[in-house]
Design a protein around this motif. Structure first.
Motif, short mmCIF file in Angstrom:
data_model
loop_
_atom_site.label_atom_id
_atom_site.label_comp_id
_atom_site.label_asym_id
_atom_site.label_seq_id
_atom_site.Cartn_x
_atom_site.Cartn_y
_atom_site.Cartn_z
N VAL A 38 8.00 -0.45 -0.85
CA VAL A 38 6.59 -0.71 -0.52
C VAL A 38 5.77 -0.87 -1.80
CG1 VAL A 38 4.52 0.25 0.55
CG2 VAL A 38 6.72 0.46 1.71
N ILE A 39 5.97 0.03 -2.75
CA ILE A 39 5.18 -0.01 -3.98
C ILE A 39 5.48 -1.26 -4.79
CG2 ILE A 39 4.90 1.12 -6.23
CD1 ILE A 39 5.09 3.79 -4.77
N TYR B 6 -4.81 7.40 -6.93
CA TYR B 6 -3.72 7.40 -7.91
C TYR B 6 -3.16 6.00 -8.08
CZ TYR B 6 1.08 7.67 -9.60
OH TYR B 6 2.25 7.42 -10.28
N LEU B 7 -2.94 5.30 -6.96
CA LEU B 7 -2.28 4.00 -7.01
C LEU B 7 -3.20 2.85 -7.45
CD1 LEU B 7 -0.14 4.18 -3.74
CD2 LEU B 7 0.74 4.00 -6.07
N ALA B 8 -4.46 2.91 -7.08
CA ALA B 8 -5.36 1.78 -7.35
C ALA B 8 -5.40 1.39 -8.83
CB ALA B 8 -6.76 2.08 -6.82
N PRO B 9 -5.57 2.33 -9.76
CA PRO B 9 -5.58 1.93 -11.18
C PRO B 9 -4.23 1.37 -11.64
CG PRO B 9 -6.55 4.10 -10.89
CD PRO B 9 -5.88 3.76 -9.60
N VAL B 10 -3.14 1.92 -11.11
CA VAL B 10 -1.81 1.43 -11.48
C VAL B 10 -1.65 -0.02 -11.02
CG1 VAL B 10 0.67 1.76 -11.17
CG2 VAL B 10 -0.84 3.75 -11.30
N VAL B 11 -2.07 -0.29 -9.79
CA VAL B 11 -1.98 -1.65 -9.26
C VAL B 11 -2.93 -2.57 -10.01
CG1 VAL B 11 -2.34 -3.08 -7.21
CG2 VAL B 11 -1.27 -0.84 -6.99
N ALA B 12 -4.15 -2.08 -10.30
CA ALA B 12 -5.13 -2.89 -11.02
C ALA B 12 -4.61 -3.30 -12.39
CB ALA B 12 -6.44 -2.11 -11.15
N GLU B 13 -3.99 -2.36 -13.09
CA GLU B 13 -3.46 -2.66 -14.43
C GLU B 13 -2.35 -3.71 -14.35
OE1 GLU B 13 -1.30 -0.34 -18.19
OE2 GLU B 13 -1.99 0.77 -16.43
N ASN B 14 -1.48 -3.55 -13.35
CA ASN B 14 -0.39 -4.51 -13.19
C ASN B 14 -0.93 -5.91 -12.90
OD1 ASN B 14 1.61 -5.88 -10.96
ND2 ASN B 14 2.76 -4.86 -12.59
N ARG B 15 -1.93 -6.00 -12.03
CA ARG B 15 -2.49 -7.30 -11.67
C ARG B 15 -3.26 -7.91 -12.83
NH1 ARG B 15 -2.24 -8.81 -6.40
NH2 ARG B 15 -1.38 -7.26 -4.95
#
Length: 231
Positions: free
Chosen positions: A146-147, A199-208
């Motif tokens: 999923v991640i 927790y996940l939003a910044p990780v996803v934002a950085e990746n995008r």
């Protein structure tokens, strides 16, 4: 006589299944109240409203009861997480994906609080420890899948680390969820969702951002964390 046996056989089997279900339900209550180690077959029989002798007709000891109960719950859990961790459409908002998974998993654990009591205690009975480890490994793989949808270009090690953090956060929050009832329980479920999303939003934002896509998380109200994507 053979005809009578054919008629009584299924009835006896049905009564036996009902008695087993009654004993397992009683055991679940006792394990949740006193813990597996401190429980006893006498307490389980008392909770079920039967004599210890009746219990021993079906189970030789409390470990056998716990293993039967655990097997049934593990089977149901496998079916549930197969649906809860089904492939996610990449266009699905992060908060929607997280919310759906948390709702499914917390619903299962709230229906069966003994699952947490048995599987996360210090003394998992018998071979349940091995079965639980296998379930945990498969569960982690499902969370990684999923991640990975939200981190399509992240190294596999980063995805695994993020999945493990999510699972750890979920387990910590689940303990709080199960220790409350009613509206407070629902409030803790919402808090658990917010913790995971934040927790996940910044990780996803950085990746995008690294790959030309920006993702912004806005906390519009305490209970409404939304995600907006812009090309």
């Amino acid at each position: 006589m053979p005809v009578d046996q054919e008629k009584t056989g299924p009835r006896r089997q049905a009564r036996g299944e009902r008695r087993i279900a009654q004993l397992l339900e009683a055991a679940a209550s006792v394990f949740c109240t006193t813990g597996y180690t401190a429980s006893s077959t006498n307490a389980i029989a008392r909770e079920a409203g039967v004599s210890p002798g009746t219990l021993y007709q079906f189970f030789p000891n409390k470990e056998a009861i716990a293993i039967e109960l655990g097997d049934r719950l593990l089977h149901e859990m496998r079916d549930m997480y197969g649906e809860a961790l089904a492939p996610v459409d990449p266009s699905t908002p992060l908060e929607e994906a997280v919310g759906a998974v948390v709702d499914r998993f917390t619903a299962f654990n709230c229906r069966h609080p003994v699952f947490f009591a048995l599987m996360h205690g210090p003394d998992i009975p018998g071979r349940l420890a091995e079965d639980h480890d296998a379930l945990h490994a498969n569960l982690l793989t499902g969370i990684e899948t999923v991640i990975a949808v939200f981190l399509p270009d992240a190294p596999a090690a980063d995805v695994t680390r993020t999945a493990r953090m999510c699972l750890g956060l979920y387990k910590a929050g689940l303990e709080l969820v199960l220790s409350h009832e009613g509206t407070e329980r629902e409030a803790y479920i919402q808090e658990l969702k917010k913790v995971l999303i934040r927790y996940l939003a910044p990780v996803v934002a950085e990746n995008r951002a690294e790959n030309g896509t920006e993702i912004q998380a806005e906390n519009r109200t305490p209970g409404d964390l939304t995600t907006t994507r812009t090309p």
